[in-house]
Design a protein around this motif. Structure first.
Motif, PDB file in Angstrom:
ATOM      1  N   ASP A 151       0.732  -1.112  -0.041  1.00  0.00           N
ATOM      2  CA  ASP A 151      -0.127  -0.046   0.035  1.00  0.00           C
ATOM      3  C   ASP A 151       0.849   1.320  -0.068  1.00  0.00           C
ATOM      4  OD1 ASP A 151      -2.305  -1.665  -0.002  1.00  0.00           O
ATOM      5  OD2 ASP A 151      -2.239  -1.496   2.455  1.00  0.00           O
ATOM      6  N   ALA A 152       2.153   1.012   0.192  1.00  0.00           N
ATOM      7  CA  ALA A 152       2.953   2.330   0.453  1.00  0.00           C
ATOM      8  C   ALA A 152       4.450   1.834   0.151  1.00  0.00           C
ATOM      9  CB  ALA A 152       2.748   2.758   2.041  1.00  0.00           C
ATOM     10  N   ALA A 153       5.493   2.686   0.055  1.00  0.00           N
ATOM     11  CA  ALA A 153       6.779   2.081   0.086  1.00  0.00           C
ATOM     12  C   ALA A 153       7.167   1.315   1.336  1.00  0.00           C
ATOM     13  CB  ALA A 153       7.779   3.115  -0.130  1.00  0.00           C
ATOM     14  N   PHE A 154       7.945   0.511   1.052  1.00  0.00           N
ATOM     15  CA  PHE A 154       8.528  -0.416   2.056  1.00  0.00           C
ATOM     16  C   PHE A 154       9.062   0.428   3.172  1.00  0.00           C
ATOM     17  CE2 PHE A 154      11.846  -2.835   4.439  1.00  0.00           C
ATOM     18  CZ  PHE A 154      10.985  -3.747   5.036  1.00  0.00           C
ATOM     19  N   SER A 155       9.900   1.377   2.944  1.00  0.00           N
ATOM     20  CA  SER A 155      10.776   2.350   3.934  1.00  0.00           C
ATOM     21  C   SER A 155       9.401   2.936   4.624  1.00  0.00           C
ATOM     22  CB  SER A 155      11.409   3.265   3.201  1.00  0.00           C
ATOM     23  OG  SER A 155      10.967   3.983   2.336  1.00  0.00           O
ATOM     24  N   THR A 156       8.421   3.434   4.158  1.00  0.00           N
ATOM     25  CA  THR A 156       7.056   4.194   4.747  1.00  0.00           C
ATOM     26  C   THR A 156       6.537   3.237   5.810  1.00  0.00           C
ATOM     27  OG1 THR A 156       6.889   5.683   2.775  1.00  0.00           O
ATOM     28  CG2 THR A 156       4.958   5.338   4.577  1.00  0.00           C
ATOM     29  N   TRP A 157       6.495   1.951   5.297  1.00  0.00           N
ATOM     30  CA  TRP A 157       5.772   1.034   6.287  1.00  0.00           C
ATOM     31  C   TRP A 157       6.673   0.679   7.348  1.00  0.00           C
ATOM     32  CZ3 TRP A 157       6.791  -4.581   6.415  1.00  0.00           C
ATOM     33  CH2 TRP A 157       6.077  -5.416   7.183  1.00  0.00           C
ATOM     34  N   LEU A 158       7.805   0.364   7.079  1.00  0.00           N
ATOM     35  CA  LEU A 158       8.962   0.089   8.082  1.00  0.00           C
ATOM     36  C   LEU A 158       9.115   1.299   9.305  1.00  0.00           C
ATOM     37  CD1 LEU A 158      11.113  -1.789   8.973  1.00  0.00           C
ATOM     38  CD2 LEU A 158      12.824  -0.318   7.737  1.00  0.00           C
ATOM     39  N   PHE A 159       8.941   2.492   8.739  1.00  0.00           N
ATOM     40  CA  PHE A 159       9.282   3.782   9.846  1.00  0.00           C
ATOM     41  C   PHE A 159       7.839   3.728  10.338  1.00  0.00           C
ATOM     42  CE2 PHE A 159      13.024   4.573   7.574  1.00  0.00           C
ATOM     43  CZ  PHE A 159      13.758   5.030   8.721  1.00  0.00           C
ATOM     44  N   LEU A 199      12.435  12.021   3.734  1.00  0.00           N
ATOM     45  CA  LEU A 199      11.328  11.396   3.300  1.00  0.00           C
ATOM     46  C   LEU A 199      10.240  12.684   2.912  1.00  0.00           C
ATOM     47  CD1 LEU A 199      10.406   8.779   6.084  1.00  0.00           C
ATOM     48  CD2 LEU A 199      11.277   8.353   3.859  1.00  0.00           C
ATOM     49  N   SER A 200       9.273  12.402   2.096  1.00  0.00           N
ATOM     50  CA  SER A 200       8.330  13.544   1.856  1.00  0.00           C
ATOM     51  C   SER A 200       7.406  13.719   2.822  1.00  0.00           C
ATOM     52  CB  SER A 200       7.711  12.849   0.195  1.00  0.00           C
ATOM     53  OG  SER A 200       6.526  11.901   0.907  1.00  0.00           O
ATOM     54  N   GLN A 202       2.173   9.352   6.392  1.00  0.00           N
ATOM     55  CA  GLN A 202       1.661   7.711   6.439  1.00  0.00           C
ATOM     56  C   GLN A 202       2.551   7.201   7.804  1.00  0.00           C
ATOM     57  OE1 GLN A 202       2.964   6.206   2.756  1.00  0.00           O
ATOM     58  NE2 GLN A 202       1.025   7.047   1.896  1.00  0.00           N
ATOM     59  N   ILE A 203       3.758   7.634   8.095  1.00  0.00           N
ATOM     60  CA  ILE A 203       4.413   6.935   9.181  1.00  0.00           C
ATOM     61  C   ILE A 203       3.902   7.311  10.410  1.00  0.00           C
ATOM     62  CG2 ILE A 203       6.607   7.167  10.403  1.00  0.00           C
ATOM     63  CD1 ILE A 203       7.960   7.208   7.317  1.00  0.00           C
ATOM     64  N   THR A 204       3.445   8.671  10.536  1.00  0.00           N
ATOM     65  CA  THR A 204       3.040   9.628  11.995  1.00  0.00           C
ATOM     66  C   THR A 204       1.455   9.243  11.994  1.00  0.00           C
ATOM     67  OG1 THR A 204       3.202  11.555  11.044  1.00  0.00           O
ATOM     68  CG2 THR A 204       5.195  10.727  12.030  1.00  0.00           C
ATOM     69  N   GLY A 205       0.649   8.950  11.124  1.00  0.00           N
ATOM     70  CA  GLY A 205      -0.656   8.999  11.060  1.00  0.00           C
ATOM     71  C   GLY A 205      -1.352  10.077  11.148  1.00  0.00           C
ATOM     72  N   VAL A 206      -0.582  11.342  10.930  1.00  0.00           N
ATOM     73  CA  VAL A 206      -1.289  12.598  10.634  1.00  0.00           C
ATOM     74  C   VAL A 206      -1.479  13.018   9.010  1.00  0.00           C
ATOM     75  CG1 VAL A 206      -0.688  13.122  13.062  1.00  0.00           C
ATOM     76  CG2 VAL A 206       0.656  13.711  10.984  1.00  0.00           C
ATOM     77  N   GLY A 207      -2.114  13.929   8.888  1.00  0.00           N
ATOM     78  CA  GLY A 207      -2.086  14.697   7.432  1.00  0.00           C
ATOM     79  C   GLY A 207      -1.047  15.380   6.937  1.00  0.00           C
ATOM     80  N   ARG A 208      -0.963  15.544   5.769  1.00  0.00           N
ATOM     81  CA  ARG A 208       0.180  16.458   5.329  1.00  0.00           C
ATOM     82  C   ARG A 208       0.336  17.712   5.821  1.00  0.00           C
ATOM     83  NH1 ARG A 208       1.812  19.929   1.041  1.00  0.00           N
ATOM     84  NH2 ARG A 208       3.300  19.387   0.020  1.00  0.00           N
ATOM     85  N   GLU A 209      -0.840  18.455   5.912  1.00  0.00           N
ATOM     86  CA  GLU A 209      -0.667  19.725   6.652  1.00  0.00           C
ATOM     87  C   GLU A 209      -0.249  19.822   8.008  1.00  0.00           C
ATOM     88  OE1 GLU A 209      -1.232  22.531   4.989  1.00  0.00           O
ATOM     89  OE2 GLU A 209      -1.220  21.134   3.200  1.00  0.00           O
ATOM     90  N   THR A 210      -0.708  18.827   8.556  1.00  0.00           N
ATOM     91  CA  THR A 210      -0.168  18.575  10.336  1.00  0.00           C
ATOM     92  C   THR A 210       1.492  18.501  10.116  1.00  0.00           C
ATOM     93  OG1 THR A 210      -2.351  17.672  10.773  1.00  0.00           O
ATOM     94  CG2 THR A 210      -0.269  17.518  12.448  1.00  0.00           C
TER      95      THR A 210
END
Length: 172
Positions: free
Chosen positions: A58-66, A139-140, A146-154
């Motif tokens: 669903d996301a890049a492996f590194s995103t999922w890992l972090f 990271l973008s 995605q890693i922290t579970g908050v929105g882009r604006e946050t």
């Protein structure tokens, strides 16, 4: 990850080698305790291993890992109910470091790096985390969200507040 989920052991070794340093460095800077960082590091990889067969790209492996690392850190902080303080003798340790070959300009650069490090340690954990993910892991904003579970604006807001606090701390 898909290759490893299919039974290709060298694929796991490649994943581990590609991501181990970044992950361990991130965890070490978050908890500032090598033994605890190693414990969480091992736990993250155990969770990766356990999720092998059910992993969905669903996301890049590194995103999922972090994201796993982020969740494990949250578990730790919730259990500990505090952020561990810096060692009482931290300043003495820094002053005890001897380097006869350091010219004055390098000493000044060291002092600036130390001031930056201390200022970063004063940031709230959520701001410090997004700052490290952005600057050190490159990271973008979307990946950090995605890693922290908050929105882009946050994420943007936390980065902005972190940078403002760092500037204020360094200019004081």
């Amino acid at each position: 990850m898909l290759a490893w989920a299919g039974g290709d052991l060298p694929a796991f070794q490649a994943l581990y080698e590609r991501h181990r340093r970044r992950l361990h460095g991130f965890l070490l800077r978050q908890v500032r305790d090598p033994a605890l960082a190693e414990e969480i590091f091992q736990d993250v990889w155990q969770r990766v291993i356990a999720a092998r067969t059910g992993w969905q790209p669903d996301a890049a492996f590194s995103t999922w890992l972090f994201r796993i690392a982020h969740n494990r850190l949250n578990d730790h902080w919730r259990a500990a109910r505090h952020r561990p303080p810096a060692p009482a003798d931290a300043d003495e340790r820094v002053l005890a470091l001897a380097d006869e070959q350091t010219p004055e300009s390098e000493l000044s650069a060291f002092e600036q790096r130390r001031r930056l490090q201390l200022a970063m340690e004063e940031l709230p954990p959520d701001q410090r985390e997004v700052l490290q993910l952005r600057l050190e892991q490159e990271l973008s904003l979307e990946e950090i969200g995605q890693i922290t579970g908050v929105g882009r604006e946050t994420v943007k807001s936390r980065l902005r507040y972190a940078m403002d606090k760092l500037r204020a701390g360094l200019n004081a």
